[in-house]
Write a protein that holds these residues in place. Sequence first.
Motif, mmCIF file in Angstrom:
data_model
loop_
_atom_site.group_PDB
_atom_site.id
_atom_site.type_symbol
_atom_site.label_atom_id
_atom_site.label_comp_id
_atom_site.label_asym_id
_atom_site.label_seq_id
_atom_site.Cartn_x
_atom_site.Cartn_y
_atom_site.Cartn_z
ATOM 1 N N PRO A 46 0.822 -1.222 0.000
ATOM 2 C CA PRO A 46 0.000 0.000 0.000
ATOM 3 C C PRO A 46 0.852 1.267 0.000
ATOM 4 O O PRO A 46 1.372 1.694 1.030
ATOM 5 N N ASP A 47 0.986 1.889 -1.162
ATOM 6 C CA ASP A 47 1.745 3.126 -1.299
ATOM 7 C C ASP A 47 0.824 4.330 -1.107
ATOM 8 O O ASP A 47 -0.391 4.238 -1.297
ATOM 9 N N GLY A 101 4.966 1.336 0.138
ATOM 10 C CA GLY A 101 4.511 0.601 1.308
ATOM 11 C C GLY A 101 5.648 0.072 2.150
ATOM 12 O O GLY A 101 5.572 0.062 3.385
ATOM 13 N N ARG A 112 7.024 2.948 4.201
ATOM 14 C CA ARG A 112 6.155 3.373 5.295
ATOM 15 C C ARG A 112 6.454 2.626 6.590
ATOM 16 O O ARG A 112 6.262 3.151 7.685
ATOM 17 N N ASP A 163 -5.433 5.238 2.696
ATOM 18 C CA ASP A 163 -5.449 3.945 3.384
ATOM 19 C C ASP A 163 -6.841 3.318 3.342
ATOM 20 O O ASP A 163 -6.972 2.086 3.268
ATOM 21 N N HIS A 171 -7.025 1.605 0.185
ATOM 22 C CA HIS A 171 -6.298 0.329 0.239
ATOM 23 C C HIS A 171 -7.127 -0.741 0.948
ATOM 24 O O HIS A 171 -7.068 -1.923 0.572
ATOM 25 N N LEU A 190 -3.136 -3.714 3.068
ATOM 26 C CA LEU A 190 -3.386 -3.001 4.313
ATOM 27 C C LEU A 190 -4.765 -3.381 4.810
ATOM 28 O O LEU A 190 -5.746 -3.266 4.073
#
Length: 979
Positions: A217-218, A235, A238, A264, A267, A297
């Motif tokens: 998840p970018d 991701g 992070r 998010d 995601h 995520l």
Amino acid sequence: MKQFLVDWIRGFDWRKILPGAVVWVMYVVLYFIFISALGMFVAMFLGKFDMTKEQIAHSIPIIGQFMIFYSPPSGNHYFMLVSTAILTSSAWLFSTRLKMCTSSILRRKMFFGFVVLTGAVVYNVFASNFLKPITYDKVMLLDTFVTGNNRKYVHVGALHLLGTTLIMIPEIITYMFLNWLLGAYRQDKVIQDWFADYKFEWKYLARFGEEMAMKFPDITLALEALSRVPIVMMGVTRQLGTFLIGPPGSGKTSLKILKVVRQDLEHMQKMINAFPQLVKQYGLNTPEFLKELGKHLIGMVVIEPSKDLCDKSYSLAKEHGIPDKLIVYLDPSNRDTPGINTMIGPIEQVAETITAVLDGMSEVSNEFFRQACRTVLKQYIYLLKFLKKNECTLLDLDQMYQDPRFTKNMVEEVRGKVPEQEEIKRMPRDMQIYWMLVSRTIRWFDNDGLEEEKDREGMLQKFTSGEYKGQIKIKDKQTEFTRQTRNLLADLITNPYLARILTGKNAVDLDKLMAKGGILLCNTDNGLLGNVSDAFGKLVLMSVQNAVFRRKGDEDTRPLIAVDVDEFYDYMNAPFLKLAGQGRKYKIAIMVACQSLSQFKVKFDEAFVDAMIGTIRNYIVYGGVGQYDAKKLVPIFGTHVVEEVSIRENYTPESAANPSFSYGQTITREEKELVTEDEIMFNKFKFSYIRLVIEGSTAKAVKGEGDFVDMGNSKKWKKALKPAAVKEFMRYWQDDDDIVYTFDMNWIDSSGEFVDPNTKDPSADLEMQIQNGRLAPIFEEMEKPEDYMDRFVSLSLSETKDEMDVTVLVDVERIREDEIEKEPLPRASQIAYGKRVPGETRTVEGENTKTMKKSEDSLPHAPSKSESPSIQVQEMKSTPVTKIEQSPSNDVVNFSSLFGSIQSKAPVPQVNKPEVNEIVNDQKEIEADVLQVQEEPAIPEPVVMDKKQRRLEHLKDVGIDASSKNFLKQVFKITKDTE
């Protein structure tokens, strides 16, 4: 067939394949252009400017077949030159975005050298053809001007060589240029670094060629201020922690945190939509399924001191269609807010959490009093958790401080559960440690914690009324030292708004959130909670930290959880650095925001600030910070090389005897900070300096321009969720039978090694682990309720009574199949510790008192083909008197599994009186042989045998020969033939 092709095409990861395919197509086309241009160059060198494609293919049989772009050298090549220039530039620029082309310097040189060589060949063909009319053609005209005797001085071959040399001037210039370029690269370190790190950026390319794009998840943070290229935090990056620094009003919440929350949520939508396909493809909870789910995520935690962020996050979650059951919003201002029990978790983690929070609230500067408060608080929490485990609350802890008699009763209740020392020695090592901790806690209360209250004459004081009427009064020895802790606990409990959350029904299952997903929003509302707001936020944050460290799996199987904390300084605790440093291992994407680094220097010290800067690797800094922050941040933003040109001119006036003029230029290179202190402090609104970790390496800071979250696409966000996928995911999420995410709290409050109680492996059951770990084959005494059918009733035979109805005895012993349900073996919490069986006596030898026990195990009555009863003789307590009296026992265990469980209902056989006497005599005979029988787990035998044979095998395993005793022969009906 059509569907097969569709599925086959969909099975490709086009995001990963397409960029590589595009670049390879470019280079293949360049290869054909290079071969074609090389053929044209050969034709020019031979002087055959009109050579056709067929002629060149005939002259060069193999290579000529690949000259698909060949045309006669004398033709027009403007289109070929322009298209080659565009293609070579694009091919190399695109290749700088692909890892397969940039994984090493050698690969970079190969791809760069090929495009440069192709471009040079095409350019030289065009330039030579352009020079041909004024060089080669003019020289060849000389052949027509020479006549007569002068022909012997001019040879046409010489003219051809001269003309060819003249049209080769572009090639000579190209060679010199490339040689100079190579020399400059070898001598200049700046060029080498640029070539090794250069990556083409263009806003229209988006994330073209990035292998890690959307693999995890970018999130997009901002746009690069100059190139307008999106600044993306991958991701993987992070998980290394992100720090947002900016003064009030700088846009931390509106520009960054809220945008991160929105992405998010998107995601989470992707995860829910992908869930059914993952289950269908890999199977639920298989290793492959967990590994694929680990790329998504699944959960989010937001903690902040005001209402803004949580309210907007809750609205965004609803607009994204996230189911209500996945969202828990702790809001003190809401009278219907759900609750949270911060006492849930392993003992040591809960004790450390509560102690750290109350210690942070304390204003006591004396180290002695601080340590005394911490020690007493931990002992109280240990006692509370030993007794009530996850069912305890802060209210219980507060009552322990306020009511010493209540605490003393808890001590005695825990003391009654402690088994004998010999029993503890036969337990597994972990349980020995557990009971050691229990004993140490009880000893602390006995020695340093509580004592009976006495009057001046030394007489014990008792309660004369109330719930403790008749009990001895207890006083707390540590009252003077723990007054601060008592007051702090009272502050937490007595705040009416915080009491809504801390005393309400627990709705937060952090272990489930970490394993299956969910959203936790916590608003600590400074306005309502006042000075306990920070303590509440710290309680929640440390509970989240503890849940993170309890996560099951590894880096591949743990899904990503986002933790966003605004005004982080209010909730900061020293153990947080451990979480930030290990976030990558536990798949936690931490983003914390604060106003200034100087806040942490005031609360902690300079070393702590340096440790925090070294632990958290991603930084986003807004303008307006103080000078202390600017000085700390300038070195970590990186440096760059600056060239300074200085010009020196010297001259003398013309009136001088020897007028002169001289000119000199000096270039100096100096490495300077990429960003100055002034640029950080006076950065404009909506602009920030961002330093990220890219592909494992820390990149230099870039200037970004933030943009606000578009709050008007709620319809689009809701449509992104598939109703069928939501339904299937929620069915999985609500299935509490799948307890793979929980930790066993039944016997010890420590996560330890996970044991799935649903497994079919008998060794996974705790009771069997205890039995297998014993040093001596002594049976456990299990506490059973009165109405529990699968238990023994004491069986005693009196020697003074010759007449006895054995049928009644057998009826009591027999358990019918329709009255009992097959239940798992009892857990350790069911063990009745510290209890004596009625009927046991004690004999005194000197000063030592020993409990005399005598156990007798009878064998089942002889079963026939149509019946299979089992007569089981219970553990009997002997006395010095010869007369044995019958005494009921409710605290003994059924060990019928030694001879096999009763599988079918059968009539009870009639037993005559002589047989009773024979049974009694036989029991006395085998008493010396059958002293102790170790109970074994009921594991199915691989070889199928009848009940009689199986029971005989059991007796044989414990060293008893059934054919050697008349009693056993009668029970199993063993005859000479069967022997």
